[in-house]
Structure formats: C-alpha cells, structure tokens
Write a protein that holds these residues in place. Structure first.
Motif, PDB file in Angstrom:
ATOM      1  N   ARG A 114      12.270  19.547 -16.469  1.00  0.00           N
ATOM      2  CA  ARG A 114      10.991  20.254 -15.170  1.00  0.00           C
ATOM      3  C   ARG A 114      10.040  21.364 -16.342  1.00  0.00           C
ATOM      4  NH1 ARG A 114      10.480  22.820 -10.446  1.00  0.00           N
ATOM      5  NH2 ARG A 114       8.805  21.918 -10.071  1.00  0.00           N
ATOM      6  N   ILE A 115      10.701  22.338 -17.468  1.00  0.00           N
ATOM      7  CA  ILE A 115      10.231  22.892 -18.384  1.00  0.00           C
ATOM      8  C   ILE A 115       9.425  22.288 -19.636  1.00  0.00           C
ATOM      9  CG2 ILE A 115       9.912  25.442 -19.761  1.00  0.00           C
ATOM     10  CD1 ILE A 115       9.578  25.543 -16.669  1.00  0.00           C
ATOM     11  N   ILE A 116      10.113  21.710 -20.425  1.00  0.00           N
ATOM     12  CA  ILE A 116       9.854  20.213 -21.429  1.00  0.00           C
ATOM     13  C   ILE A 116       8.587  19.392 -20.334  1.00  0.00           C
ATOM     14  CG2 ILE A 116      10.624  18.246 -22.542  1.00  0.00           C
ATOM     15  CD1 ILE A 116      13.553  19.904 -22.640  1.00  0.00           C
ATOM     16  N   VAL A 134      21.265  25.632 -24.282  1.00  0.00           N
ATOM     17  CA  VAL A 134      19.583  25.882 -22.775  1.00  0.00           C
ATOM     18  C   VAL A 134      18.248  25.605 -24.306  1.00  0.00           C
ATOM     19  CG1 VAL A 134      18.055  27.413 -21.593  1.00  0.00           C
ATOM     20  CG2 VAL A 134      20.118  26.960 -21.693  1.00  0.00           C
ATOM     21  N   LEU A 135      18.492  26.328 -25.339  1.00  0.00           N
ATOM     22  CA  LEU A 135      17.326  26.268 -26.779  1.00  0.00           C
ATOM     23  C   LEU A 135      17.637  24.981 -26.982  1.00  0.00           C
ATOM     24  CD1 LEU A 135      18.351  30.266 -27.834  1.00  0.00           C
ATOM     25  CD2 LEU A 135      16.017  29.077 -27.184  1.00  0.00           C
ATOM     26  N   LYS A 136      19.047  24.055 -27.045  1.00  0.00           N
ATOM     27  CA  LYS A 136      18.735  23.338 -27.876  1.00  0.00           C
ATOM     28  C   LYS A 136      18.101  21.971 -27.380  1.00  0.00           C
ATOM     29  CE  LYS A 136      22.390  20.349 -30.394  1.00  0.00           C
ATOM     30  NZ  LYS A 136      20.673  19.009 -30.255  1.00  0.00           N
ATOM     31  N   TYR A 137      18.450  21.803 -25.780  1.00  0.00           N
ATOM     32  CA  TYR A 137      17.904  21.110 -25.611  1.00  0.00           C
ATOM     33  C   TYR A 137      16.439  21.315 -25.323  1.00  0.00           C
ATOM     34  CZ  TYR A 137      17.825  18.150 -21.301  1.00  0.00           C
ATOM     35  OH  TYR A 137      17.316  16.970 -20.917  1.00  0.00           O
ATOM     36  N   LEU A 138      15.876  22.783 -25.319  1.00  0.00           N
ATOM     37  CA  LEU A 138      14.267  22.594 -25.332  1.00  0.00           C
ATOM     38  C   LEU A 138      13.986  21.831 -26.685  1.00  0.00           C
ATOM     39  CD1 LEU A 138      14.099  26.298 -24.013  1.00  0.00           C
ATOM     40  CD2 LEU A 138      13.302  24.357 -22.814  1.00  0.00           C
ATOM     41  N   LYS A 139      14.392  22.522 -27.328  1.00  0.00           N
ATOM     42  CA  LYS A 139      14.074  22.047 -28.686  1.00  0.00           C
ATOM     43  C   LYS A 139      14.296  20.365 -28.889  1.00  0.00           C
ATOM     44  CE  LYS A 139      12.291  23.229 -32.868  1.00  0.00           C
ATOM     45  NZ  LYS A 139      11.256  23.368 -33.113  1.00  0.00           N
ATOM     46  N   ASP A 140      14.973  20.045 -28.631  1.00  0.00           N
ATOM     47  CA  ASP A 140      15.702  18.651 -28.709  1.00  0.00           C
ATOM     48  C   ASP A 140      14.181  17.906 -27.631  1.00  0.00           C
ATOM     49  OD1 ASP A 140      17.823  18.128 -29.989  1.00  0.00           O
ATOM     50  OD2 ASP A 140      19.435  18.449 -28.371  1.00  0.00           O
ATOM     51  N   PHE A 193      18.974  28.885 -16.222  1.00  0.00           N
ATOM     52  CA  PHE A 193      18.684  28.380 -15.388  1.00  0.00           C
ATOM     53  C   PHE A 193      20.350  27.374 -14.632  1.00  0.00           C
ATOM     54  CE2 PHE A 193      14.365  27.247 -16.696  1.00  0.00           C
ATOM     55  CZ  PHE A 193      14.038  27.680 -15.573  1.00  0.00           C
ATOM     56  N   LYS A 194      21.346  28.337 -15.320  1.00  0.00           N
ATOM     57  CA  LYS A 194      22.649  28.346 -14.989  1.00  0.00           C
ATOM     58  C   LYS A 194      22.864  26.609 -15.383  1.00  0.00           C
ATOM     59  CE  LYS A 194      23.421  30.722 -11.431  1.00  0.00           C
ATOM     60  NZ  LYS A 194      24.256  31.062  -9.905  1.00  0.00           N
ATOM     61  N   GLY A 195      22.260  26.274 -16.849  1.00  0.00           N
ATOM     62  CA  GLY A 195      22.162  25.843 -17.360  1.00  0.00           C
ATOM     63  C   GLY A 195      22.307  24.133 -16.447  1.00  0.00           C
ATOM     64  N   ASN A 196      21.193  23.649 -15.925  1.00  0.00           N
ATOM     65  CA  ASN A 196      20.373  22.691 -15.002  1.00  0.00           C
ATOM     66  C   ASN A 196      19.348  22.099 -15.560  1.00  0.00           C
ATOM     67  OD1 ASN A 196      19.342  21.575 -13.384  1.00  0.00           O
ATOM     68  ND2 ASN A 196      19.881  21.885 -11.247  1.00  0.00           N
ATOM     69  N   LYS A 197      20.028  21.019 -16.151  1.00  0.00           N
ATOM     70  CA  LYS A 197      19.151  20.415 -17.581  1.00  0.00           C
ATOM     71  C   LYS A 197      18.350  20.116 -16.289  1.00  0.00           C
ATOM     72  CE  LYS A 197      22.573  19.530 -21.668  1.00  0.00           C
ATOM     73  NZ  LYS A 197      23.211  19.545 -20.858  1.00  0.00           N
ATOM     74  N   ASP A 198      18.877  20.519 -15.750  1.00  0.00           N
ATOM     75  CA  ASP A 198      16.998  18.964 -14.674  1.00  0.00           C
ATOM     76  C   ASP A 198      15.639  19.922 -14.267  1.00  0.00           C
ATOM     77  OD1 ASP A 198      17.636  16.856 -13.601  1.00  0.00           O
ATOM     78  OD2 ASP A 198      18.786  16.582 -12.363  1.00  0.00           O
TER      79      ASP A 198
END
Length: 165
Positions: free
Chosen positions: A33-35, A68-74, A24-29
């Motif tokens: 949404r996935i989280i 991205v993987l870290k953000y998902l994990k967090d 998602f080009k690093g788009n945290k929003d």
C-alpha cells in the motif's frame, strides 16, 4: 499512511513526502500500500545493530526490517533508515549493519547519538565522538550508501530535504 499521503496530495500535489513506517510485522500487503501510493521517500528505522535489536526493539526483528527495506526498494521506492549509536554497539557491528543495508539497496542512512528519554528507557552506554560519527559517514559512503547523515544531533528526519537535492 497511504490515506495521509493521499490527503496531502489532494491539498498540495507538489509537496514532497517522506513516510516513516513501522515494519507492519512483515505484512507485504500493508507495505505494498505504501509502494502503491509512492511517496518520494520511505523510511523504516533499524534503530540499532543486529545484536542489540531484541533489547532495543522488543517487537521488531532485525532481518524483518531488512526484508521490509528490500521489498520497498524492489518496489521502486527511495529508502531510508536510521540507527542510534551509544547503546553498546561496536564499530564492527555498525559496519556490519551498513553492509546489510547496502545489500538491500538502501539509499539514505542517518546515524545519531542515542539519548535516554526517561529513567525507564535503556541507559546510554557511550557518547560517540563527532570524529567517530565522521568515520561512520565515510565508511557508509565508501560502502555505496548514496547519502549518509552522521552526527551526535542527527535524527531520522534531520535535514531530510538535503538527500533529495
């Protein structure tokens, strides 16, 4: 992705869902949404080692995929990624990638042989032996990755149900 997960759950609430997402080009929003929809597993494929990322994944960045993987994990997600081997990577680079993945808390890693899908794609530089795939599996497990599926025919969704058991 979020709408698809919602639709599946409306039809079959007991279905276990693994999503395979882009960066998602690093788009945290977008990642959030996935989280928020909370599939049982979220997969984002690294595809290759750091040195080869620019030639293998033209629009991707190695560090961004790790983020991205870290953000998902967090965010509480069970995370998964896949790497293709045979593109010219060294064993040291594969181990370095595994260490990077351990650093972001990755749960599941798949390692498989890259096969050139068309003459326009990158050529295969090396066919990795089953014995070397076994070595990589042991290294990944020893480093602390919870589940490693490693072999010539392994793909990112290969026996996906096994790592949930």
């Amino acid at each position: 992705w979020a709408d698809t997960v919602k639709a599946i759950r409306r039809v079959s609430a007991a279905t276990t869902i693994e999503t395979l997402i882009p960066d998602f080009k690093g788009n945290k929003d977008q990642i959030q949404r996935i989280i928020d929809i909370a599939p049982e597993v979220v997969s984002h494929n690294m595809e290759t080692v750091k040195r080869l990322t620019r030639s293998v994944r033209i629009q991707a960045r190695y560090e961004r995929s790790l983020e991205v993987l870290k953000y998902l994990k967090d965010g509480g997600m069970r995370t998964k990624t896949g790497i293709m081997l045979g593109l010219g990577e060294t064993e040291a680079e594969v181990v370095e990638a595994m260490k990077d993945l351990v650093g972001v808390g990755l749960n599941v890693l798949t390692l498989g042989q890259y096969l050139q899908p068309t003459p326009k794609h990158l050529p295969v530089k090396e066919f990795i032996t089953p014995e070397q795939f076994a070595v990589y599996k042991e290294i990944g497990l020893d480093l602390g990755i919870q589940y490693v599926e490693s072999g010539p025919l392994v793909r990112s969704s290969y026996k996906a149900e096994k790592h949930l058991i």
